[in-house]
Scaffold this motif. Structure first.
Motif, PDB file in Angstrom:
ATOM      1  N   ILE A  30     -10.164  14.098   2.362  1.00  0.00           N
ATOM      2  CA  ILE A  30     -10.395  15.529   2.544  1.00  0.00           C
ATOM      3  C   ILE A  30     -11.260  16.008   1.383  1.00  0.00           C
ATOM      4  N   LYS A  31     -12.339  16.718   1.704  1.00  0.00           N
ATOM      5  CA  LYS A  31     -13.272  17.219   0.693  1.00  0.00           C
ATOM      6  C   LYS A  31     -13.678  16.122  -0.298  1.00  0.00           C
ATOM      7  N   SER A  32     -14.071  14.995   0.252  1.00  0.00           N
ATOM      8  CA  SER A  32     -14.520  13.857  -0.561  1.00  0.00           C
ATOM      9  C   SER A  32     -13.514  13.453  -1.634  1.00  0.00           C
ATOM     10  N   THR A  33     -12.248  13.442  -1.230  1.00  0.00           N
ATOM     11  CA  THR A  33     -11.181  13.022  -2.141  1.00  0.00           C
ATOM     12  C   THR A  33     -10.186  12.159  -1.356  1.00  0.00           C
ATOM     13  N   PHE A  34      -9.728  11.099  -1.979  1.00  0.00           N
ATOM     14  CA  PHE A  34      -8.656  10.306  -1.372  1.00  0.00           C
ATOM     15  C   PHE A  34      -7.330  10.966  -1.726  1.00  0.00           C
ATOM     16  N   ILE A  35      -6.521  11.296  -0.702  1.00  0.00           N
ATOM     17  CA  ILE A  35      -5.257  11.984  -0.941  1.00  0.00           C
ATOM     18  C   ILE A  35      -4.109  11.243  -0.275  1.00  0.00           C
ATOM     19  N   PRO A  36      -3.117  10.746  -1.015  1.00  0.00           N
ATOM     20  CA  PRO A  36      -3.076  10.727  -2.478  1.00  0.00           C
ATOM     21  C   PRO A  36      -3.982   9.641  -3.051  1.00  0.00           C
ATOM     22  N   ALA A  37      -4.479   9.867  -4.258  1.00  0.00           N
ATOM     23  CA  ALA A  37      -5.410   8.924  -4.874  1.00  0.00           C
ATOM     24  C   ALA A  37      -4.705   7.644  -5.312  1.00  0.00           C
ATOM     25  N   VAL A  38      -3.439   7.760  -5.677  1.00  0.00           N
ATOM     26  CA  VAL A  38      -2.665   6.580  -6.085  1.00  0.00           C
ATOM     27  C   VAL A  38      -1.453   6.480  -5.174  1.00  0.00           C
ATOM     28  N   ILE A  39      -1.284   5.339  -4.513  1.00  0.00           N
ATOM     29  CA  ILE A  39      -0.076   5.169  -3.700  1.00  0.00           C
ATOM     30  C   ILE A  39       0.547   3.807  -3.956  1.00  0.00           C
ATOM     31  N   LYS A  40       1.864   3.797  -3.786  1.00  0.00           N
ATOM     32  CA  LYS A  40       2.632   2.559  -3.900  1.00  0.00           C
ATOM     33  C   LYS A  40       3.062   2.149  -2.506  1.00  0.00           C
ATOM     34  N   VAL A  41       2.887   0.875  -2.173  1.00  0.00           N
ATOM     35  CA  VAL A  41       3.378   0.363  -0.898  1.00  0.00           C
ATOM     36  C   VAL A  41       4.122  -0.947  -1.169  1.00  0.00           C
ATOM     37  N   LYS A  42       4.789  -1.433  -0.135  1.00  0.00           N
ATOM     38  CA  LYS A  42       5.485  -2.718  -0.246  1.00  0.00           C
ATOM     39  C   LYS A  42       4.605  -3.810   0.347  1.00  0.00           C
ATOM     40  N   LYS A  43       4.813  -5.002  -0.141  1.00  0.00           N
ATOM     41  CA  LYS A  43       4.097  -6.152   0.392  1.00  0.00           C
ATOM     42  C   LYS A  43       4.289  -6.199   1.910  1.00  0.00           C
ATOM     43  N   GLY A  44       3.230  -6.377   2.643  1.00  0.00           N
ATOM     44  CA  GLY A  44       3.303  -6.414   4.100  1.00  0.00           C
ATOM     45  C   GLY A  44       2.982  -5.089   4.763  1.00  0.00           C
ATOM     46  N   ASP A  45       2.949  -4.017   3.949  1.00  0.00           N
ATOM     47  CA  ASP A  45       2.623  -2.703   4.498  1.00  0.00           C
ATOM     48  C   ASP A  45       1.116  -2.592   4.770  1.00  0.00           C
ATOM     49  N   THR A  46       0.811  -1.620   5.611  1.00  0.00           N
ATOM     50  CA  THR A  46      -0.582  -1.364   5.955  1.00  0.00           C
ATOM     51  C   THR A  46      -0.983   0.006   5.421  1.00  0.00           C
ATOM     52  N   VAL A  47      -2.167   0.090   4.850  1.00  0.00           N
ATOM     53  CA  VAL A  47      -2.702   1.383   4.428  1.00  0.00           C
ATOM     54  C   VAL A  47      -3.775   1.784   5.434  1.00  0.00           C
ATOM     55  N   ARG A  48      -3.678   3.006   5.914  1.00  0.00           N
ATOM     56  CA  ARG A  48      -4.673   3.528   6.856  1.00  0.00           C
ATOM     57  C   ARG A  48      -5.388   4.714   6.221  1.00  0.00           C
ATOM     58  N   TRP A  49      -6.685   4.551   6.007  1.00  0.00           N
ATOM     59  CA  TRP A  49      -7.490   5.665   5.501  1.00  0.00           C
ATOM     60  C   TRP A  49      -7.956   6.487   6.701  1.00  0.00           C
ATOM     61  N   VAL A  50      -7.739   7.782   6.622  1.00  0.00           N
ATOM     62  CA  VAL A  50      -8.123   8.659   7.723  1.00  0.00           C
ATOM     63  C   VAL A  50      -9.138   9.674   7.217  1.00  0.00           C
ATOM     64  N   ASN A  51     -10.315   9.600   7.763  1.00  0.00           N
ATOM     65  CA  ASN A  51     -11.375  10.531   7.366  1.00  0.00           C
ATOM     66  C   ASN A  51     -11.214  11.827   8.153  1.00  0.00           C
ATOM     67  N   MET A  52     -10.870  12.908   7.453  1.00  0.00           N
ATOM     68  CA  MET A  52     -10.579  14.184   8.107  1.00  0.00           C
ATOM     69  C   MET A  52     -11.822  15.065   8.235  1.00  0.00           C
ATOM     70  N   GLU A  53     -12.966  14.584   7.759  1.00  0.00           N
ATOM     71  CA  GLU A  53     -14.155  15.436   7.794  1.00  0.00           C
ATOM     72  C   GLU A  53     -15.333  14.762   8.476  1.00  0.00           C
ATOM     73  N   GLU A  54     -16.409  15.507   8.639  1.00  0.00           N
ATOM     74  CA  GLU A  54     -17.589  14.999   9.333  1.00  0.00           C
ATOM     75  C   GLU A  54     -18.397  14.036   8.458  1.00  0.00           C
TER      76      GLU A  54
END
Ligand SMILES: [Cu+2]
Length: 116
Positions: free
Chosen positions: A33-57
């Motif tokens: 959102i507004k050229s920012t990754f939100i949240p910028a720092v995330i913790k996940v567990k091994k085996g988890d998937t991160v999905r980046w979602v672009n909310m803008e054009e």
């Protein structure tokens, strides 16, 4: 075999197949959102998937590494809608957007599923 026995054995079967797993894996979202990754720092567990979602054009990329050095662990040249990566190894993963690398940066911290 009685119906009761069949149900019992079915129960054992499902326990052996699914019960022994240490929890389910998750998909965690990072929004752009507004050229920012939100949240910028995330913790996940091994085996988890991160999905980046672009909310803008605006187009963005998701490139692993410390800007401007790609380390090629993962790379999405153009994220129009979304992009997913499953993390099977623990560690710190720096990433950035190649088009806005001065400001668009993030970190994924992948922890072992055993140590919460
Ligand atoms: Cu960008």
């Amino acid at each position: 075999m009685t119906v009761k026995n069949i149900l019992f054995l079915t129960g054992i079967f499902f326990f052996l197949c699914f019960g022994a797993r240490k929890g389910w894996t998750e998909t965690v979202e990072v929004k752009i959102i507004k050229s920012t990754f939100i949240p910028a720092v995330i913790k996940v567990k091994k085996g988890d998937t991160v999905r980046w979602v672009n909310m803008e054009e605006l187009l963005h990329t998701v490139a692993s590494g410390k800007a401007p050095m790609l380390d090629k662990k993962f790379h999405a040249p153009y994220v129009k809608k979304n992009f997913e990566v499953t993390f099977d190894k623990t560690g710190f993963y720096d990433y950035y957007c190649e088009l806005h690398q001065a400001i668009m940066r993030g970190v994924i911290i992948v922890e072992d599923a055993d140590n919460p």
